[in-house]
Scaffold this motif. Structure first.
Motif, PDB file in Angstrom:
ATOM      1  N   GLY B  33      -8.952   3.628  -8.256  1.00 39.16           N
ATOM      2  CA  GLY B  33      -9.850   2.418  -8.157  1.00 39.16           C
ATOM      3  C   GLY B  33     -11.179   3.077  -7.889  1.00 39.16           C
ATOM      4  N   SER B  36     -12.613   5.744 -10.513  1.00 36.86           N
ATOM      5  CA  SER B  36     -13.147   5.129 -11.777  1.00 36.86           C
ATOM      6  C   SER B  36     -14.705   4.529 -11.492  1.00 36.86           C
ATOM      7  CB  SER B  36     -12.558   4.275 -12.420  1.00 36.86           C
ATOM      8  OG  SER B  36     -12.424   2.907 -11.456  1.00 36.86           O
ATOM      9  N   CYS B  37     -15.031   4.657 -10.104  1.00 35.87           N
ATOM     10  CA  CYS B  37     -16.217   4.397  -9.896  1.00 35.87           C
ATOM     11  C   CYS B  37     -17.145   5.649  -9.449  1.00 35.87           C
ATOM     12  CB  CYS B  37     -16.649   3.456  -8.618  1.00 35.87           C
ATOM     13  SG  CYS B  37     -15.610   1.968  -8.702  1.00 35.87           S
ATOM     14  N   CYS B  70     -10.981  -2.378  -2.924  1.00 32.34           N
ATOM     15  CA  CYS B  70     -11.422  -1.568  -4.155  1.00 32.34           C
ATOM     16  C   CYS B  70     -12.488  -2.419  -4.939  1.00 32.34           C
ATOM     17  CB  CYS B  70     -10.323  -1.841  -5.202  1.00 32.34           C
ATOM     18  SG  CYS B  70      -8.859  -1.182  -4.754  1.00 32.34           S
ATOM     19  N   ALA B  71     -12.856  -3.401  -4.593  1.00 33.27           N
ATOM     20  CA  ALA B  71     -14.076  -4.350  -5.076  1.00 33.27           C
ATOM     21  C   ALA B  71     -15.460  -3.842  -4.680  1.00 33.27           C
ATOM     22  CB  ALA B  71     -13.926  -5.768  -4.346  1.00 33.27           C
ATOM     23  N   GLY B 206      -1.301  -7.057 -13.553  1.00 35.63           N
ATOM     24  CA  GLY B 206      -1.902  -7.766 -12.035  1.00 35.63           C
ATOM     25  C   GLY B 206      -1.283  -7.181 -10.816  1.00 35.63           C
ATOM     26  N   ALA B 207      -0.668  -6.173 -10.819  1.00 31.90           N
ATOM     27  CA  ALA B 207      -0.002  -5.550  -9.827  1.00 31.90           C
ATOM     28  C   ALA B 207      -0.305  -3.855  -9.744  1.00 31.90           C
ATOM     29  CB  ALA B 207       1.571  -5.709  -9.621  1.00 31.90           C
ATOM     30  N   PHE B 208      -0.654  -3.392  -8.544  1.00 33.08           N
ATOM     31  CA  PHE B 208      -1.130  -2.242  -8.407  1.00 33.08           C
ATOM     32  C   PHE B 208      -0.756  -1.348  -7.184  1.00 33.08           C
ATOM     33  CE2 PHE B 208      -4.714  -4.567  -7.800  1.00 33.08           C
ATOM     34  CZ  PHE B 208      -5.432  -4.027  -6.655  1.00 33.08           C
ATOM     35  N   ARG B 211       1.284   1.781  -7.723  1.00 32.64           N
ATOM     36  CA  ARG B 211       0.346   2.817  -8.193  1.00 32.64           C
ATOM     37  C   ARG B 211      -0.360   3.334  -6.894  1.00 32.64           C
ATOM     38  NH1 ARG B 211      -5.154   1.449 -10.148  1.00 32.64           N
ATOM     39  NH2 ARG B 211      -5.418   1.817  -8.169  1.00 32.64           N
ATOM     40  N   LEU B 361      -4.357  -7.919  -4.263  1.00 30.28           N
ATOM     41  CA  LEU B 361      -5.336  -9.138  -4.250  1.00 30.28           C
ATOM     42  C   LEU B 361      -6.271  -8.758  -5.875  1.00 30.28           C
ATOM     43  CD1 LEU B 361      -6.641 -10.244  -0.829  1.00 30.28           C
ATOM     44  CD2 LEU B 361      -4.720 -11.101  -2.300  1.00 30.28           C
ATOM     45  N   ALA B 362      -6.359  -9.638  -6.715  1.00 29.54           N
ATOM     46  CA  ALA B 362      -7.248  -9.796  -7.869  1.00 29.54           C
ATOM     47  C   ALA B 362      -7.585 -10.941  -8.582  1.00 29.54           C
ATOM     48  CB  ALA B 362      -6.371  -8.708  -8.935  1.00 29.54           C
ATOM     49  N   GLY B 363      -8.176 -10.970  -9.317  1.00 27.86           N
ATOM     50  CA  GLY B 363      -8.837 -12.068 -10.184  1.00 27.86           C
ATOM     51  C   GLY B 363      -9.971 -12.830  -9.309  1.00 27.86           C
ATOM     52  N   THR B 368     -11.410  -7.756  -3.667  1.00 25.59           N
ATOM     53  CA  THR B 368     -10.061  -7.508  -4.444  1.00 25.59           C
ATOM     54  C   THR B 368      -9.661  -6.154  -4.121  1.00 25.59           C
ATOM     55  OG1 THR B 368     -11.907  -6.507  -5.985  1.00 25.59           O
ATOM     56  CG2 THR B 368     -10.586  -8.562  -6.680  1.00 25.59           C
ATOM     57  N   GLY B 369      -8.329  -5.886  -3.871  1.00 35.36           N
ATOM     58  CA  GLY B 369      -8.080  -4.669  -3.599  1.00 35.36           C
ATOM     59  C   GLY B 369      -6.754  -4.811  -2.916  1.00 35.36           C
TER      60      GLY B 369
END
Lengths: 191, 551
Positions: B33, B36-37, B70-71, B206-208, B211, B361-363, B368-369
Motif C-alpha cells: 500500500g 505504491s505511494c 493504508c488510507a 476486496g481482501a488483502f 497479502r 477495511l475498504a470501500g 481504509t486499511g
C-alpha cells in the motif's frame, strides 16, 4: 547452455539451437530445478511468460517435450488460468483493478471510458501495438481503490484524468528513448 | 548447521543491541500500500538526509511491514518519540530529521491516540510495522522461532495439537472449521508421506489481509507451518500464493532462503530428528484454486478443478497423501498460541469464535486499511470507531463481508457482535476478512450483479449448476439493471439461488448465490424499483433513455 534436444519441427528462430536465446536458459533452469517433473508445468509456464511476455505456441510445444506432458495439457493449463496470455503484450501494459473496493470506487466507469478512448476491450492491445489493457480481479490494494498497474508499478486513488494522462504519455511518442523492453522484463506481470 | 536456543538468543540480543544503539529509530512502511505511494523514495530520502546532517550514528531507518492505515500512506513511525507521520513525501525528509530533537512536524502528524490504533488488539499483526520483513534477525528479535523451538524440544506432537485445540482457533480462510480437529485428522492418518499446505491464494476481491501478513511478517507463517509439520508428522510444506502478489512472493522467497541458511528449515532442526522444507507454488489467476481440492490439483500442475469430497485432503490430498491445508492467517496464529498457551488465546473473543480476526477495511470508509480486533467486536465499532465512519457525510448502507461467497449486512445489524455464527445468521459469512463498506451511493442490485459476474467468470466449468446457473443468474441481474426486468424475475432468482447453492460441486458454486440472496433479503425494494419503476435510487444503473444515450 542451449537445449540439448530441441525437436526439429520447431519453426520459431528463438528456439532454434543455432541461435540460442538466453531467455530459454531461464526456462531450462526452472525445469531443471524441479527435476523436469510434470507437476512443474505451471511453474515453467510462469517462467516462459516472465521471459517472453506471453506463451508462444512453439514454446508451449518445447515445454511439453521437455516435461513429457501432452501438448493438449499444456494448452489446457495455459488457457484455464487467467494469468497466462497467448498473445504478445503491447509495449506498455495498463492493468485496471476490478475488485470490489475499486468497483465501489468507480472503476467500472474508468474502464468503460478507457476502452472507448483506446478503441479496444480489456484483454486486447491497441492496433499500433503500444498499449495493452488488462483487468485484474483484485490487486489487494483495496485501501487505495481504485487502483491499477502501469508497466509494473501500482498506482492508487485513480481518477479518469490520471489514467487518461498516463495513457497519453505512452501514446504520442515512439519508443525512442524509453527502455520499455527492459522495464517489461523487470516489471511485475499482471497478465 | 544446527541452531541451538543459545544461538537464537544471541541473534536476538545482537539485533536488539544494534537497534537500540541508535537514539532515533525511524520505521518506514514498505508494504504494498505505502510502496505504491512511493514509500521507498521516502525511505531513501530520509537516509540521504541523515547522511547530509551527519546523524548516521544517531538515526537508523528501517523498512517495516504494514502500519495499518493504508488510507494516508506513506506512513512512518519514529521511536522512542512515539510520533507517527502520514502522507510523507520525499521532500519532507529535512523537516522530519531536523525536528527529531524538537517539536514534531505538525503538518504531517498522525494522532497516535485515535481509536483506529487504540481499539485494536493485535496477535496476527503484532509484528506488522515493527519487524523488518526482509531480515530474519529482526523476526528472531521479536521472539521469532521461539515457539518452534519450544514445540520441538519441549512438547510432543500430541501436546502441540492439544494446545491448538484448546485455543479454539478456527480456520481463518472463511469456513471456520476447528483447526485442532483438522490437525488431529492428519496426525492420525497412517501414511509416511504427509504434507502441510498454506493457502495464500487470497482471491476474494476486496481482501488483502493475507497479502499484508506475507509482506509484513513472512517468517511468522513459516514458523506456523513448521510447527504444524511437526504436529501432524509432515516433513514438506507448500505455500500456494497468488502470482498477483509479486512483493509477497519476493519476501517469502527471501524468508525461506534465510530460514534454510540458519538451519530453521532443513534437516535436524534445533538438533532434533525433525526435518521440514517449504516450497513456493505460484497461482495463476484462478479464483477457484482457493478451494482446497482445486488448490491441490494446481500444485500438482493440473487444471485447478475441484473434486467431490470426501475423501477430504486431510486423508487424501496432495499426491494422494494426507495433507493439512490452512490459511495464512491461521498459520500466523500458531506461534503465539504455542508460546502463550491455548488457554490464553481462548480467553479472547466470543463463546464459539476465539481469538482475533484481521479485517481489510475498504470501500466508502474514512480509514481504509488493515485492522485486527477481538472476535465479537460490533460492526459499529469497526466501521465508525476504528474505521472513522463514512466520508463526505454520507449515509451507511451496508457492509459486504466474505467476498463473492458472502453477503451484504445492512444497517440494522450494526450492533451485532461479529463472529462466525452471527454473520451466518445475518445471511453473510465471515469469509477471509474483507469488509467493503457501502454508502447510499451503492446500488445493491449492481453489487449483486458484480459478484455474479465474478462467479460466472471464475466458475471452473466442471459442474453444470455452477457453470450454467451463475450465467443465468447474471443474465437476469443484467436484465434488471438495464431496466428490462420482469416482476417474476425475482422469484426465478430465488429459485435459481436455492438450486445453484444446493447442487454445486464445490464451495464456489454453493456460495455463489449468497450476494444475491442477502441483497434480496434486505433490499428487495431496490429490485422492485428497478423492475417496476425502471429506476435506480442510487443512480448507478443507467436505464431507459439514459442508457440509450450512452450506448
Amino acid at each position: 547452455m542451449p537445449p540439448a534436444t530441441a525437436s526439429p519441427g520447431l519453426s520459431s528462430p528463438s528456439i532454434s539451437p543455432a541461435t540460442p536465446d538466453k531467455r530459454l536458459r531461464i526456462i531450462d533452469r526452472t525445469m531443471r530445478l524441479h527435476g523436469y517433473a510434470s507437476h512443474a508445468l505451471i511453474e515453467t509456464l510462469h517462467a516462459v511468460q516472465e521471459a517472453f511476455g506471453y506463451l508462444d505456441p512453439d514454446l508451449m510445444r518445447y515445454v511439453a517435450g521437455r516435461l513429457k506432458v501432452p501438448l493438449s495439457r499444456v494448452y489446457a493449463v495455459a488457457t484455464f488460468y487467467h494469468f497466462f496470455t497467448l498473445k504478445p503484450p503491447g509495449e506498455h501494459t495498463c492493468v485496471l483493478c476490478k475488485g470490489t473496493a475499486c468497483h465501489i470506487g468507480g472503476a467500472a466507469e474508468i474502464l468503460r471510458r478507457v476502452e472507448e478512448m483506446l478503441e479496444i476491450h480489456a484483454g486486447e492491445t491497441t492496433a499500433d501495438g503500444k498499449i495493452s489493457l488488462m483487468i485484474a480481479r483484485c490487486l489487494g490494494s483495496c485501501g487505495l481503490a481504485p487502483a491499477g498497474v502501469f508497466d509494473g508499478t501500482i498506482v492508487g486513488n485513480l481518477t479518469l484524468d490520471t489514467v487518461v494522462n498516463k495513457l497519453q504519455e505512452w501514446r504520442p511518442h515512439d519508443a525512442d528513448h524509453r527502455e520499455s523492453a527492459g522495464n517489461r522484463e523487470n516489471g511485475d506481470r499482471f497478465l | 548447521m544446527t541452531l541451538t536456543i543459545e544461538n537464537l538468543q544471541e541473534i536476538a540480543k545482537t539485533e536488539i543491541d544494534s537497534f537500540e544503539s541508535y537514539r532515533y529509530r525511524i520505521n518506514v512502511c514498505v508494504a504494498a500500500g505505502c510502496l505504491s505511494c512511493r514509500s521507498d523514495a521516502v525511505k531513501a530520502s530520509l537516509e540521504e538526509e541523515i547522511r547530509r546532517q551527519g546523524k548516521e550514528k544517531e538515526c537508523r531507518v528501517r523498512g517495516v511491514g504494514c502500519l495499518g492505515l493504508c488510507a494516508v500512506g506513506p506512513l512512518i513511525y519514529i521511536s522512542p518519540l512515539n510520533v507517527a507521520y502520514q502522507a510523507v513525501q520525499p521532500s519532507d525528509a529535512p523537516d522530519i530529521i531536523g525536528s527529531l530533537t524538537g517539536a514534531p512536524v505538525s503538518r504531517l502528524l498522525l494522532p497516535a491516540d485515535q481509536p483506529f490504533f487504540s481499539r485494536q488488539k493485535k496477535i496476527v499483526l503484532e509484528n506488522c510495522g515493527i519487524v523488518e520483513p526482509e531480515r530474519i534477525e529482526s523476526y528472531i528479535a521479536a521472539e521469532g522461532y521461539e515457539a518452534l523451538y519450544q514445540a520441538l524440544r519441549q512438547m510432543s506432537p500430541r501436546q502441540v495439537i492439544e494446545e491448538v485445540s484448546a485455543s479454539g482457533l478456527r480456520g481463518r480462510g472463511g469456513a471456520g472449521f476447528p483447526t485442532g480437529l483438522k490437525w488431529t485428522t492428519v496426525y492420525k492418518a497412517q501414511r509416511a508421506d504427509k504434507y502441510v499446505v498454506c493457502n495464500a491464494d487470497e482471491g476474494d476481491p476486496g481482501a488483502f489481509m493475507d497479502r499484508s501478513v506475507l509482506e509484513s511478517d513472512p517468517h511468522r507463517v513459516i514458523e506456523g507451518m513448521a510447527i504444524a509439520g511437526y504436529a501432524v508428522g509432515a516433513s514438506r510444506g507448500y505455500i500456494y500464493v497468488r502470482a498477483e502478489y509479486p512483493l509477497a512472493i519476493e519476501r517469502l522467497r527471501r524468508a525461506i532462503k534465510q530460514a534454510k541458511q540458519l538451519g530453521i528449515l532443513g534437516e535436524n532442526i534445533f538438533n532434533t530428528p525433525f526435518a521440514f522444507d517449504i516450497q513456493l507454488r505460484l497461482g495463476a489467476g484462478a479464483f477457484v484454486c482457493g478451494e482446497e481440492t482445486a488448490l491441490i490439483a494446481s500444485i500438482e500442475g493440473r487444471l485447478g478443478r475441484p473434486r467431490p469430497r470426501p475423501p477430504f485432503p486431510a486423508e487424501f490430498g496432495l499426491w494422494g497423501c494426507p495433507t493439512l491445508i490452512n490459511n495464512v492467517e491461521t498459520f500466523a496464529n500458531i506461534a503465539p498460541i504455542v508460546r502463550r498457551g491455548g488457554g490464553w488465546f481462548a480467553g479472547i473473543g466470543t463463546e464459539k469464535s476465539k481469538g482475533t480476526k484481521v479485517f481489510a477495511l475498504a470501500g466508502k470508509i474514512n480509514n481504509t486499511g488493515l485492522i485486527e480486533v477481538p472476535m465479537g467486536t460490533t460492526l459499529r465499532e469497526i466501521v465508525f470507531d476504528i474505521g472513522g465512519g463514512i466520508p463526505d457525510g454520507r449515509r451507511f448502507k451496508a457492509v459486504q463481508t466474505g467476498g463473492p461467497s458472502g453477503g451484504c449486512v445492512p444497517e440494522q445489524f450494526l450492533d451485532m457482535p461479529v463472529d462466525y455464527e452471527s454473520l451466518r445468521d445475518a445471511g453473510s459469512i465471515m469469509g477471509s476478512g474483507g469488509m467493503i463498506v457501502m454508502d447510499d451511493g451503492a446500488c445493491m442490485v449492481d453489487v449483486a450483479k458484480f459478484f455474479m459476474e465474478f462467479c460466472m467468470a471464475e466458475s471452473c466449468g466442471k459442474c453444470v449448476p455452477c457453470r450454467v446457473g451463475t450465467a443465468q443468474l447474471f443474465n437476469i441481474l443484467e436484465r434488471i439493471t438495464a431496466g428490462h426486468g420482469r416482476i417474476e424475475d425475482i422469484d426465478t432468482l430465488k429459485e435459481l439461488c436455492d438450486l445453484v447453492g444446493a447442487t454445486s460441486l464445490c464451495g464456489l458454486g454453493q456460495t455463489a448465490p449468497n450476494p444475491v440472496k442477502s441483497t434480496l433479503r434486505y433490499f428487495e425494494n431496490e429490485y422492485t424499483a428497478h423492475i417496476r419503476r425502471h429506476h435506480c435510487d442510487a443512480g448507478v444503473c443507467a436505464m431507459g433513455k439514459a442508457r440509450e444515450a450512452i450506448t
